[in-house]
Motif scaffolding. Structure first.
Motif, short mmCIF file in Angstrom:
data_model
loop_
_atom_site.label_atom_id
_atom_site.label_comp_id
_atom_site.label_asym_id
_atom_site.label_seq_id
_atom_site.Cartn_x
_atom_site.Cartn_y
_atom_site.Cartn_z
N ASP A 29 18.67 24.20 4.13
CA ASP A 29 19.33 24.13 2.82
C ASP A 29 18.30 23.86 1.72
N ARG A 30 17.32 22.98 2.00
CA ARG A 30 16.28 22.72 1.00
C ARG A 30 15.46 23.98 0.72
N LEU A 31 15.12 24.70 1.78
CA LEU A 31 14.34 25.93 1.60
C LEU A 31 15.14 26.97 0.83
N ILE A 32 16.44 27.06 1.10
CA ILE A 32 17.28 27.99 0.34
C ILE A 32 17.32 27.59 -1.13
N GLU A 33 17.43 26.28 -1.40
CA GLU A 33 17.43 25.81 -2.78
C GLU A 33 16.10 26.15 -3.46
N LEU A 51 10.82 19.95 -2.92
CA LEU A 51 11.66 20.53 -1.86
C LEU A 51 10.80 21.15 -0.76
N LEU A 52 9.76 21.85 -1.19
CA LEU A 52 8.90 22.53 -0.22
C LEU A 52 8.06 21.51 0.56
N ASN A 53 7.48 20.54 -0.15
CA ASN A 53 6.65 19.54 0.53
C ASN A 53 7.46 18.70 1.52
N LYS A 54 8.71 18.40 1.18
CA LYS A 54 9.56 17.69 2.14
C LYS A 54 9.73 18.51 3.41
N SER A 55 9.82 19.81 3.25
CA SER A 55 10.02 20.69 4.40
C SER A 55 8.71 21.00 5.11
N GLN A 56 7.58 20.49 4.58
CA GLN A 56 6.27 20.70 5.20
C GLN A 56 5.76 19.46 5.92
N ALA A 57 6.57 18.37 5.93
CA ALA A 57 6.18 17.21 6.71
C ALA A 57 6.06 17.63 8.17
N HIS A 58 5.29 16.88 8.97
CA HIS A 58 4.89 17.38 10.29
C HIS A 58 6.08 17.74 11.17
N LYS A 62 0.84 -1.19 0.00
CA LYS A 62 0.00 0.00 0.00
C LYS A 62 0.88 1.24 0.00
N ILE A 63 0.73 2.08 -1.02
CA ILE A 63 1.55 3.29 -1.14
C ILE A 63 0.65 4.50 -1.39
N GLY A 64 1.19 5.70 -1.09
CA GLY A 64 0.46 6.95 -1.32
C GLY A 64 -0.70 7.10 -0.35
N PRO A 65 -1.50 8.18 -0.50
CA PRO A 65 -1.53 9.12 -1.63
C PRO A 65 -0.64 10.35 -1.48
N TRP A 66 -0.01 10.54 -0.30
CA TRP A 66 0.76 11.75 -0.03
C TRP A 66 2.14 11.68 -0.66
N TYR A 67 2.73 12.87 -0.90
CA TYR A 67 4.17 12.92 -1.18
C TYR A 67 4.91 12.88 0.15
N THR A 68 4.57 13.76 1.07
CA THR A 68 5.03 13.64 2.46
C THR A 68 3.84 13.89 3.38
N GLN A 69 3.93 13.39 4.59
CA GLN A 69 2.84 13.55 5.54
C GLN A 69 2.85 14.98 6.08
N THR A 70 2.00 15.79 5.48
CA THR A 70 2.05 17.24 5.69
C THR A 70 1.60 17.67 7.08
N ASP A 71 2.12 18.79 7.52
CA ASP A 71 1.47 19.56 8.57
C ASP A 71 0.20 20.15 7.96
N GLU A 72 -0.87 20.23 8.73
CA GLU A 72 -2.14 20.71 8.20
C GLU A 72 -2.52 22.11 8.66
#
Length: 869
Positions: A344-348, A320-327, A80-90
């Motif tokens: 560094d990701r946010l700067i990129e 890059l942004l979604n990775k930095s938005q994980a909880h 079982k995979i998905g549906p998220w790219y990363t588990q976001t903060d809401e």
């Protein structure tokens, strides 16, 4: 009849935390071998890979040869995979970011055979009230989460969760955490474990999630299931999935609930994590704002003018942004090493997104039909015309310049002039060619730009200067307000009503013995207000704006020891600038401090002229009304809550209070936390930042018991003390009535700057890309309004290229959570086909043709997306 226990075999794979994503990736590389082998050899039936695709995305970059193995298992319905790219903060992530996150995750999962069509967020620190309508818009009708549901709302584990527009998802609330089922593997407390998961269950179907953080595959799962079944004659434990569980409860009646879930009655919720690592949150907000309101609309317009839409570049930035938005990532509750990677990701992402604007504005400006040297082109990426004061830096060979529109000079204010050189640099400055010097003028003027378009101005010699008056009196004013200092305290007078607000803005400093999860006051604190008694004052005024700059040093406690001893030895330098633009209702504030102290919290406190029972703020796709005092603030310990329900709340872009006579709103850039304080809750406190030194600490006043994060080890985070220069931007707006749609438009006009480009060859370093040559477009661009939104009641959410087909998509929503409203209309530049689509871009009705799109009725909180072909 036996009770059926759905054993959900899974892992919760934190993208990063007290470990870095790099460290975790090595474990993932070997973990995937175990998962695939266990499934292929039929040692286990199903495995849930945490509902997020980012880990598989990175895994397949290194191991592409494993793609077919994974795809076969997904197609079989076993992995079982998905549906998220990363588990976001809401709660502090915008709605468009959440949609992009799911779009990315679903697309990646579809390439591997399909996604689990369930909103699976087992560890997010609270649930936004807008999630049901986001899920429904993407075809998701079920959700699984852990934290935040108040016992006062329901103690049921299964319920139907509604948004105010009528959207609904059926929820499985894993009240004891995604790790509760590990007891199946490690313990023989058969009935005890059943009692835990049965408490609050609404029917004969029970959920037992067996997994944990970065947990290995439990190869003895079947053996343990058999053992439990032998000892529990009234239960039947089976390997299962959440899809199967929801299928089997679909006909059971469930309680209906509505709203956000941020209660600590069952689990820790970390209601002050929104101010941890402010430096991240400021940059995150900047990139998110630029992507949604500048980059995507500009790229959509550019495609109409012959410049290809680069979805791959957008996907790279959104990843890059979604990775930095994980909880954990968004919260900042990580090790210093992890937080450095996030930064560094946010700067990129910041550099990539800014470079897109640099490239497109240049290509468009230089390809205009009327392009010529010293043309300044200003862009408007919002769907309504704007008239506002802009600040630009222009390069000229002249020491004095003017800005002209159709041959008429406009008043400008010259903020700064710097002499520069564009010849070959020499070691000896005297050898430089004096004829190759030029000037960079930073100027301000009032510009008018059409909706989703651009306009140009000619830069000429000489200038029509707006006279600047360097005043000695410590006061500034415009048509709405007068602001002045009295004994170091800021006072505000409203000109229309004559109402005077004494000491309307101050800075509060207090100790913080918490951690990167939570603010907590020290056991012995020393809290005080900071004013501007000793400030150096500089006041300037002209027809365009007035500004007051206050510079000085505040004396505060250096650390917790000084707090306890009630002494202050640490100087904190600051510069606070207040700007009043002509005819603006906003008081713009810019604070810069050099933080030199440890373990403290600073807040900006704004006085409001009435008492409050509620606050109002925007959510991912709406607004929310919150009480200013939790009803359990005095009995939470007796009720065994996990942390104090202090009414510290998350915010996205603004917070508002109002009564029947007046409305006060605070707009922010990157500040994500507020609280209403004071004896009558007549003060609005914005948490500027928190300075703390540990990832988790035990026995906090606000959060008794074990440390959050890792309870077995203190993890120092000296970087989270934020001993650096910090910048804060916010604006205050006073008016008579509260209108959330108007507030969001005011926010966008305040927070979204106008990109610009000057055609000139004197300065080849206005951007990093200016140095390189660029071909013009084969067809010259003739500017015209492509689209104009005419609506007083809707919020503009996004404009981007259509997800699944040709054309572009514009998204709007009704911010009211109580009122149905008429949406107004969209006016196009010509007759075009259009249709309504869902958040996946799938059509919802038949196409129509017209130059005006009548938007019709919007239910409370309703989102509509229109695809224009």
């Amino acid at each position: 009849m036996k009770k059926k226990v759905h054993v959900i075999h899974h892992t919760h794979w934190d993208f990063e935390w007290y470990f870095t994503t790099n460290e975790s990736f090595i474990q993932l590389a070997y973990h995937m071998d175990e998962v695939m082998n266990a499934l292929e050899t039929n040692q286990i039936d199903f495995y849930l890979l945490d509902g997020q695709m980012s880990i598989l995305d990175e895994y397949l970059q290194c191991f592409p040869e494993q793609k077919e193995r994974i795809k076969d298992l997904v197609v079989e319905g076993r992995l079982k995979i998905g549906p998220w790219y990363t588990q976001t903060d809401e709660l502090i992530v915008s709605g468009e970011s959440i949609v992009r996150n799911l779009n990315l995750g679903m697309d990646l999962a579809n390439n591997l055979g399909g996604y689990m069509n369930i909103g699976y967020l087992p560890d997010s620190f609270g649930q936004s009230k807008d999630m049901p309508k986001i899920y429904n818009g993407l075809g998701i009708n079920h959700a699984v989460f852990w934290r935040g549901v108040p016992n006062d709302v329901t103690t049921d584990r299964e319920f139907d969760w509604f948004s105010e527009d009528g959207s609904k998802v059926t929820v499985s609330n894993i009240k004891n955490g995604y790790f509760v089922g590990v007891g199946l593997i490690t313990d023989d407390n058969y009935q005890s474990l059943m009692n835990i998961i049965e408490n609050g269950a609404t029917n004969q179907q029970l959920v037992l999630p067996v997994g944990g953080d970065q947990r290995y595959v439990d190869f003895n799962l079947r053996e343990r299931i058999d053992r439990y079944n032998e000892n529990l004659p009234e239960y039947e434990l089976v390997e299962s999935s959440y899809e199967q569980f929801f299928k089997e409860i679909q006909n059971y009646p469930l309680v209906e609930v509505q709203g956000e879930f941020i209660s600590s009655s069952v689990s820790k919720i970390h209601r002050s994590i929104y101010s941890s690592r402010y430096d991240h949150k400021y940059l995150h907000d900047q990139v998110e704002r630029r992507m949604i309101y500048q980059v995507e609309p500009l790229m959509t317009l550019a495609e109409k003018w012959g410049i290809p839409y680069k979805q791959g570049a957008l996907d790279r930035i959104w990843k890059l942004l979604n990775k930095s938005q994980a909880h954990d990532s968004a919260g900042g509750c990580n090790s210093d090493a992890t937080n450095k990677i996030i930064l560094d990701r946010l700067i990129e992402a910041d550099q990539l997104s800014a470079s897109i604007i640099d490239y497109l504005t240049r290509k468009i400006a230089e390809s205009r039909v009327d392009a010529q040297q010293n043309k300044l082109t200003l862009f408007n990426t919002l769907p309504w015309g704007t008239k506002k004061i802009v600040t630009v830096a222009i390069s000229s060979e002249h020491h004095e310049v003017s800005i002209q529109k159709e041959g008429v000079s406009l008043p400008i204010e010259v903020l700064q002039t710097v002499k520069e050189y564009n010849g070959s640099i020499k070691r000896n400055v005297t050898e430089m060619d004096q004829s190759q010097f030029y000037y960079i003028h930073t100027i301000m003027f009032e510009a008018e730009i059409p909706a989703l378009g651009f306009t140009s101005y000619q830069i000429c010699n000489k200038e029509t200067i707006v006279p600047t008056n360097k005043k000695t009196e410590p006061n500034i004013e415009n048509s709405h307000y007068q602001i002045f200092l009295v004994n170091g305290q800021l006072c505000l007078k409203e000109k229309q009503s004559g109402q005077l607000h004494k000491n309307f803005l101050k800075i509060e400093d207090s100790g913080d013995e918490g951690d990167t999860y939570d603010y907590s006051p020290p056991y012995e604190d020393d809290q005080y207000n900071l004013y501007f008694d000793e400030a150096e004052i500089a006041v300037q005024a002209n027809r365009l704006q007035s500004r007051m700059k206050l510079s000085g040093q505040w004396l505060i406690a250096k650390n917790l020891d000084e707090r306890q001893r009630k002494i202050r030895t640490q100087l904190v330098p600051y510069t606070f600038t207040i700007v009043l633009q002509k005819e603006s209702e906003q008081i713009q504030c810019h604070l810069e401090i050099q933080n030199t102290a440890y373990n403290h919290r600073m807040r900006a406190v704004i006085q409001v002229p009435y008492e409050n029972q509620f606050s109002y703020t925007d959510t991912p796709f709406g607004t929310i009304k919150r009480v200013v005092e939790d009803p359990h603030i005095n009995d939470w310990k007796a009720l065994n809550w996990r942390e104090e329900p202090t009414t510290i709340f998350p915010m996205l872009h603004y917070v508002n209070t109002h009564n029947h006579e007046k409305s006060v709103t605070l707009f922010t850039k990157g500040i994500k936390e507020y609280q209403l304080i004071g004896e009558k809750y007549n003060q609005m406190a914005l948490t500027l930042f928190r300075s703390v030194g540990y990832l988790g600490r035990p026995d906090l006043l606000r959060r008794p018991g074990v440390a959050s994060g890792n309870e077995f080890k203190l993890i120092p985070t000296p970087d989270s003390q934020l001993l650096q220069t910090l910048t804060f931007e916010f604006a205050i707006q006073l008016e008579k009535k509260y209108n959330p749609a108007k507030l969001m438009r005011n926010y966008l006009n305040y927070a979204v700057a106008q990109p610009y480009y000057q055609i000139q060859e004197l300065n080849r370093f206005t951007t990093k890309l200016k140095y390189f040559v660029s071909n013009l477009l084969p067809e010259k661009i003739d500017p015209k309004a492509e689209m104009t939104l005419q609506s007083e009641n809707l919020v503009f959410s996004s404009l981007r290229k259509a997800v699944k087909a040709e054309g572009s998509e514009v998204r709007l929503y009704n911010p009211s959570d109580t009122q149905t409203t008429q949406g107004g209309k969209i006016i196009l530049s010509k007759e075009q086909q259009y249709e309504y689509v869902d958040l996946k871009g799938m059509p919802l009705n038949r196409r129509e043709v017209g130059q005006e799109i009548i938007l019709g009725e919007f239910k409370p909180g309703e989102i509509k997306t229109i695809r224009i072909i």
